[in-house]
Design an enzyme around this catalytic site. Structure first.
Site, PDB file in Angstrom:
ATOM      1  N   ARG A   1       0.813  -1.262   0.056  1.00 38.49           N
ATOM      2  CA  ARG A   1      -0.042   0.071   0.076  1.00 38.49           C
ATOM      3  C   ARG A   1       0.828   1.440  -0.097  1.00 38.49           C
ATOM      4  O   ARG A   1       0.353   2.374   0.581  1.00 38.49           O
ATOM      5  CB  ARG A   1      -0.980  -0.039   1.363  1.00 38.49           C
ATOM      6  CG  ARG A   1      -2.072  -1.111   1.198  1.00 38.49           C
ATOM      7  CD  ARG A   1      -3.115  -1.037  -0.168  1.00 38.49           C
ATOM      8  NE  ARG A   1      -3.919  -2.050   0.232  1.00 38.49           N
ATOM      9  CZ  ARG A   1      -3.827  -3.093  -0.562  1.00 38.49           C
ATOM     10  NH1 ARG A   1      -2.672  -3.446  -1.214  1.00 38.49           N
ATOM     11  NH2 ARG A   1      -4.673  -4.160  -0.481  1.00 38.49           N
TER      12      ARG A   1
ATOM     13  N   SER B   1     -10.457   0.285   3.671  1.00 35.80           N
ATOM     14  CA  SER B   1      -9.824  -0.289   4.886  1.00 35.80           C
ATOM     15  C   SER B   1      -9.252   1.232   5.469  1.00 35.80           C
ATOM     16  O   SER B   1      -8.535   1.811   4.937  1.00 35.80           O
ATOM     17  CB  SER B   1      -8.773  -1.229   4.555  1.00 35.80           C
ATOM     18  OG  SER B   1      -9.458  -2.459   4.009  1.00 35.80           O
TER      19      SER B   1
ATOM     20  N   GLU C   1      -4.488   3.315   6.613  1.00 39.71           N
ATOM     21  CA  GLU C   1      -4.158   3.099   5.153  1.00 39.71           C
ATOM     22  C   GLU C   1      -4.764   4.310   4.490  1.00 39.71           C
ATOM     23  O   GLU C   1      -4.278   4.717   3.493  1.00 39.71           O
ATOM     24  CB  GLU C   1      -4.984   1.931   4.911  1.00 39.71           C
ATOM     25  CG  GLU C   1      -4.984   1.559   3.437  1.00 39.71           C
ATOM     26  CD  GLU C   1      -5.404   0.211   2.725  1.00 39.71           C
ATOM     27  OE1 GLU C   1      -4.938  -0.756   3.648  1.00 39.71           O
ATOM     28  OE2 GLU C   1      -6.230   0.068   1.768  1.00 39.71           O
TER      29      GLU C   1
END
Ligand SMILES: Cc1cc2nc3c(=O)[nH]c(=O)nc-3n(C[C@H](O)[C@H](O)[C@H](O)COP(=O)(O)OP(=O)(O)OC[C@H]3O[C@@H](n4cnc5c(N)ncnc54)[C@H](O)[C@@H]3O)c2cc1C
Length: 290
Positions: free
Chosen positions: A163, A213, A283
């Site tokens: 990520r 998320s 995130e």
């Protein structure tokens, strides 16, 4: 130098984020072509205004005070296919890349159908799903800096990890990206896309405004499992709630403010830390004037 306004003044960014949260953009411009994107960056440079690139706003928590400078909303969507390579401009929805690939008998890019957002956002954050990440399929990306300099970065040069990419924390703009699939057939790709979409619908609170998320999964574990085990499923803070369906999603159940979401995030982080000793790393990107 005087900063003569351009674009729309004080556009509420809540209109442009999947959480339906976010204060005003000082200057807001939506671009639908490469020429307009380049020109907007040039004018912002001339006026000495900072530029924030907004994709589809699906991974953002925009501060209630909004974003200073220019918010450049990138809706420039163009694709082309050459063999098993799909080239897409950065404002193209990732779902369109998957659809174009499927239509062209290219398989391997189906996962992109179920990740909301644009190609630019996906490259910036190395988006991924169903065991794949952007870095697995990306060949290279054309980039531009705020001085208008353009260059092509190979996959290796983009510093991808879970990520993240080397682009985070820099003002570099993704202009185009090339993705490689494999030869296959349309029916297989369409079937896989449907299976993935159904799986998502069953597991994620897609009917409520959310931003995917909230935390990255810590090594060897799942943020959602830890938040649930800390007893925080359904916890609320103002109009923000830890989803009953998936504890790593915070949903906007009313008029949640960005501050509500941030407070709830901090509560999740401190509970999980005190019970399990695990640091949850966001995130979602917190942007704007906090
Ligand atoms: C229901 C839901 C499910 C999700 N599931 C997943 C998932 O499975 N996997 C996953 O990885 N993510 C997931 N996400 C998060 C989100 O879809 C991804 O992070 C997506 O890649 C963000 O793209 P975006 O265009 O919306 O970017 P934005 O949210 O608009 O921006 C995110 C960041 O990218 C930067 N950016 C955007 N465009 C460019 C550009 N052209 N050049 C440079 N920087 C740019 C922005 O400046 C910002 O810093 C989910 C989100 C939702 C709402």
């Amino acid at each position: 130098m005087t900063k003569a306004p351009f674009g729309t003044l004080a556009e509420p960014l809540a209109r442009h984020t999947s959480l339906h949260i976010g204060g005003p953009a000082e200057y807001y411009l939506r671009v639908t072509s490469e020429r307009d994107l380049v020109e907007t960056v040039r004018v912002a440079r001339e006026k000495e205004l900072p530029v924030f690139i907004l994709g589809a706003g699906t991974n953002l928590l925009v501060a209630d005070q909004g974003i200073k400078g220019v918010v450049l909303h990138n809706d420039w969507a163009e694709t082309s296919v050459d063999g098993t390579i799909v080239t897409a401009s950065s404002g193209t929805p990732t779902a369109t890349v998957a659809a174009v690939a499927a239509r062209s008998g290219i398989i391997g890019l189906e996962w992109m159908a179920t990740v909301p957002g644009t190609v630019g956002g996906a490259v910036h954050g190395n988006a991924g799903a169903f065991g794949k990440e952007t870095k697995d399929d990306l060949i290279d990306a054309e980039l531009m800096d705020l001085d208008g300099r353009v260059w092509t970065a190979t996959n290796a040069a983009l510093g991808f990890a879970y990520r993240t990419s080397a682009l985070q924390g820099t003002p570099t703009i993704v202009m185009r990206a090339r993705f490689r699939g494999q030869p296959g057939d349309r029916d297989t790709a369409v079937r896989r896309i449907k299976e993935m979409a159904n799986e998502r619908l069953a597991k994620q609170p897609l009917a409520q405004p959310n931003t995917g998320s909230i935390f990255r999964n810590p090594p060897g574990d799942h943020a959602g499992r830890l938040i649930e085990a800390a007893g925080l499923k359904g916890a609320t803070e103002g109009g923000a709630m830890v989803s009953m369906k998936h504890a790593n999603f915070i949903v906007n159940i009313g008029d949640a403010s960005a501050e509500d979401v941030r407070t709830l995030m901090r509560r999740c982080q401190s509970e999980v830390k005190s019970r399990f000793g695990v640091d949850l790393v966001p995130e979602v990107e917190l942007v704007g004037e906090w």
